[in-house]
Structures are given as C-alpha cells and as structure tokens.
Enzyme design. Sequence first.
Site, PDB file in Angstrom:
ATOM      1  CG  ASP A 361      -1.605   1.223   1.520  1.00 14.95           C
ATOM      2  OD1 ASP A 361      -2.217   1.723   0.572  1.00 14.95           O
ATOM      3  OD2 ASP A 361      -1.569   1.729   2.656  1.00 14.95           O
ATOM      4  CB  THR A 508      -1.803   3.942  -3.960  1.00 13.90           C
ATOM      5  OG1 THR A 508      -2.268   5.075  -3.262  1.00 13.90           O
ATOM      6  CG2 THR A 508      -1.455   4.356  -5.382  1.00 13.90           C
ATOM      7  N   GLY A 509      -4.934   4.011  -3.550  1.00 11.84           N
ATOM      8  CA  GLY A 509      -6.166   4.705  -3.957  1.00 11.84           C
ATOM      9  C   GLY A 509      -5.856   6.083  -4.509  1.00 11.84           C
ATOM     10  CE  LYS A 536      -5.117  -0.214  -1.607  1.00 14.99           C
ATOM     11  NZ  LYS A 536      -4.756   0.265  -0.295  1.00 14.99           N
ATOM     12  CG  ASP A 555      -1.415   2.123   6.604  1.00 15.64           C
ATOM     13  OD1 ASP A 555      -2.194   1.862   5.659  1.00 15.64           O
ATOM     14  OD2 ASP A 555      -1.164   3.287   6.964  1.00 15.64           O
ATOM     15  CG  ASP A 559      -4.303  -1.390   3.056  1.00 15.26           C
ATOM     16  OD1 ASP A 559      -4.474  -1.131   1.863  1.00 15.26           O
ATOM     17  OD2 ASP A 559      -3.717  -0.623   3.845  1.00 15.26           O
TER      18      ASP A 559
END
Length: 664
Positions: A361, A508-509, A536, A555, A559
């Site tokens: 991430d 990643t977003g 993801k 984190d 996720d």
Amino acid sequence: MEKNHSHHHDLHTEEAHTHDKHAGHHTSDFKKKFIISLFLTLPLVVLSAAIQDIFNYQLVFPGTDFVQLLLASVLYFYCGLPFLKGAISEVRDHAIGMMSLISVAISVAYFYSVATVFGFHGMDFFWELGTLISIMLLGHWLEMRSIMGASKALSALAELIPKKAIKLVGEKQIEVSINEIQPGDELLVRANDKIPTDGIIRSGETHIDESMLTGESRPVKRVISDPVIGGSINGNGTITIQVTGVGDESYLQTVIDIVQNAQNAKSRTQNLADRAAKWLTYISLGAGFLTLVVWLALGRELSFAIMMMVGVMVIACPHALGLAIPLVSSNSISKVASNGVLIRNRTAFENSGKLTTVVFDKTGTLTVGNFTVVRVLSLVENYSKEDVLRRVTSLEQFSEHPIASAITNYGKMHEVEKHDVSHFESLTAKGVKGVIEGEENAVLSPKALADFNLSPKEQEETAARTVVYLVISGELVGQVELADEVRKESKQAVKALKDNHIKVFMATGDNALVAKQVSDELQLDGFFAELKPEEKLQILTDLQAKGEYVAMVGDGVNDAPALATANVGVAIGSGTEVANEAADIILIQNNPEDVSKVILWGKLTKRKMMQNLAWATLYNVIAIPVAAGVLYPFILPPVISAAIMSLSTIIVAINAQLLLKEIK
C-alpha cells in the site's frame, strides 16, 4: 465494567504464570527422577553378571538377585512413572505415541527380568533397564528445558509490567497496585521508571525506550498527547500520563496473546511432522515385534530376541521428530516478537520464503502517511484563498479519510474559522458534500470531478501532488494541494526485496501521477493507482492466478480484504492497532524494511525446520535396521540405542537454539 477489566488482567497473568509453573514442575520432576535413577542404576551395573564378565571380577552374595529386583522395581515404578502415565493417557486418547513406545520397551525389559529372578531360564536386563530409564529421563529433562526456554520470552514480556504505580488524586500522590488502575486515571511516571500501563502523556516530555516491545533500538521522543506503551522504560523526563488501556486491552497483553496463540497453533509443517511421528510409532512397535519373531525363528534364545526388540523400540522413539518443529517455531516466534514482529499465522510466516511478489500500500506504508497541505488556490475571483480553505476545512472535519485529517489539522494550525454545515454526506471514494450558507458545497477527488462534468485546470506542479477540488453549486471554485513524502527506509526495503529476486508493486487509492512519482523514485516493478479496496483485492487475485506467491503490506482498514486474501498478509501499524485481525504478520514499527527482514526470518525458520525433519527422519531410517540386527554380528545393546536416541533429540534442540543467533 472497567473493574472487570483489571480483574481480567489479574487472571490472565496468573494463567500464564500457572502455565509456566506447570512446565517448570515437569522439568524439575524429570531432573529429580533422573538423579535418583542414576543412583539406583550404579549398583545395578556393578552387580550385573554381564558387566562382571566384561571386567572380569566377581561380586555375588546371597540374595543378589533380590537386591537387583528391588532396585529395578523402584526404578521401573517410580522413575519410569512419567512414561507409564504418559502411555496410559495416549491409549485413552487413542493417540499412541512416544510414551507408549518407551513404556512397552521398559515394561518388556522389566517383567522379563523379574521372570528370570523367579526361575525363568535366561539373562536379566536389570542394568540395561536402569541405564535405559536414566538416559530417557535425561533426554526428557533436556527437552523440557528447551521448551521452557522458548516460553520464557513470554514470561519476560509479562514481567515488563511493574507491580505498582503512582496515582495522582488531586495534589496527592498515592502508590497503588497495578490491578487497581482504571482507564482515565492520571499516573506519575518518574525518570528511568517503567511505564505502568498504556496511556497518553498529559504533561512533561521525555525519551522512552520501547526496544523490548517494538524492536526500535533508539529511545523515542514523546511529548504531550503522544501515546505511551505499558512496559516501556521512561528516560530522563518526569511525565504524567492518562491511562487508556489496562489488562486485556493493553498493548503488551495483545502482544503476549498473539505470541502465545501462535506458539500454541500448529502450522502445516508441524502437522506433517506430527503425522510422521505417529506413523513412526506404529512402525517402531511393528518393527520391534517383528525383530523378536525373526530372531526367535532364527533359533536365538528369548533373552537375545527381547534385547534386540527393546533396542529397536527405544532407538526408533520419534522424539527428535516430535520436537523438530515446535522447538524451532517457539524460539522463532518469541525472538521475532522481541524484534517488533508479531506472528499470527505460523504457516504464512514459514512459507514467506516462497514469496515472489510483494504489493505495498502507498500511504503510511511506503510514504510517511502524513499528508500536509502545500498550496491552496482560488480559481474564481469572487472567492479568496481563505474562503476556499474555510469551506474545505468545514466540510472535511466530518470525514475520517487521511486527506481530510490532514486538511483539518492544517486548518487547526492556522486557526481557520469554520462554517456551519448541514446535510453532510460522504461520497465513497469520491469526496464529501454538504450545505454551507444555503449553497451545496462539495470537496471532490479529480476522478469525481468528471461525474459533475467538470475538468480540473491542470498545472504542472500538481502532477505529483494529491489535489482536492471545491465545487460550489456546480462551479469549480478552488483547489487544495497536499503532498506526502516517501519514507527514508522505503528505498532500502525495495532494494532488499529485489536483491532477493522478489518483484515489488505498489497499490494505492491515490492518483496515477502521485503513484508514478513514488514508483519512479523507489524504482518499483510497477504500480496500480486510483483503486477502491475491492480493486486492491482483484489485483492480488490476478497476480495469484498468474502463479505468483504474493505478500500484501498495508496499514489500514481499507487494506483488510487484500491482507486477508494475500498468501502472506503483513500489517504495518504501530500502537494498539496492532491487533489487525486480517493480517498474518504484524510489524509494530512503521518500517517497510522490516518486510524483507520478516521474509528472511521466515526462510531461516523453515530451513531450520526442514533440517530438523531431515535429520530426525534419516536417523530413524538408518537406526531402526541397525538396532534390529541387520549388521549382525554387530549389535547395538539397548543402552547404546537409548543414548543414540537421546543424542538425536539433543541435536535437534541445539539446532533449534542456533536459530536465535541467526535472527538479528
């Protein structure tokens, strides 16, 4: 309710303590019986006819046989008791194992020898019985000590919590027992004292040594409103803390629970070893009786055939096999815990050597995660920059998103006055909206602008920044730009993984330009940007479908689905969020470099397990036929078989201890 927690904590620590006492009791019991066994065996050896023949001396007196019988009976019924009890339990639980094997061997030797005293023709095995039981007890005692050593790490963690604390009541300082502390209490922690519970600093500043808990070797600076962990050591500043977590809710208890659960759980590797040990027990019993029958059929006397049978059963004891995995595992789990890594799923940890791809991430993992506002722009004349910031801050204060927190914090720092907001609404993965002064205001991501048929005014310098746009009644009026820096450790982490021939991707977003900049800076193998949590997940399943063995490192809550789906899910997160349910492995430090360390440690652990399994299996493949007499006239007396069996177990235990030196 709170009272209940502190009571709970008491029980928990007691339970761990009882568990240790139980193991300790076993260890001292084996040691005591071993010493007694040794004293009883010495006269049996001296009185043995076979030994007298070898050393050519004579020591016979009336009733020699009965003295030997008496000594041997104490040996069998008292010193051999742990094995006999163990065998009864195994038979009762339909789990024939090592204790049954040892019991059959010593029982055959004992009762055959008793028969010879009362006139049955043959040689007694009294001295062999004594040496056999002594060596078995020695092996067990050493084994129990190794197991105790592995669980000591847990006791050491539990010992970190001091027994007393200083509670502040008004102006008074009162010394209280740790079990009386409730969340919300204020405690005084003097310089160089241990911090009694999890809490938040209310006054003072200091440096705190958290190395026993997080593996972070340098003392960490902590100031007002920073969290502290119970069990860490205060530096040279006096602080007061407000208690947040006690007992079961405390960080340390979470760590202890995770380590304990992982040590108690079995991995696939251990299940394999257990199955092998079970089969070996059946093979040993079968091989023992077969040895007896074959030697009798070959015309040898019963005492010789029984001696060979006992030798086979003893040497084939699958002790080394039974210990091969648990010892390595317990040592490994407790050692990596003191390096700031918590293993929740042993199988995933042991298989981390198979990883071919790691997906990180971005925010908070490869980057610091602290977005900060770098620029506010007004795009129309009738709104100033201050107006734009006020409106964006007013809306974002209701959102949980990291970007929203960054804007809210920036607003607080610059003492921005907020507007009243009504009809607030969070637009998943798009932004937020609400009504300010009768007009609809929305703060939107670049992607969401398209839904409103608006297009951003692109500027070169926003390319690698995160930008949110303020839209009022359908008109684009301003933008706020944020940036997030790449962690210092990320470069090293990526390099270490690539050196291990592992591909590194980022998911990643965040927008593609930001992602590209981070990816280029870290020289990743690729990146996936502007993702929703379920996307993801899709990336992971796509990689797995191509045959990749994938670790996901993340984190946060978003996720969790990906962490659960990955072959190895690694949560990076300091503080009490440590109990991230979806992850297999938890890194207490927010340090991506630990990912490559964990993979290396997982590889080392698995390698040690396989070495032990290979040794234990090979040893039995060679030892059983030799003990059965295939090399006749070379034969192994049962006492030598017992010594070899114990040595095999000790080799496995030493090899498991060597792992501790390799995990740094």
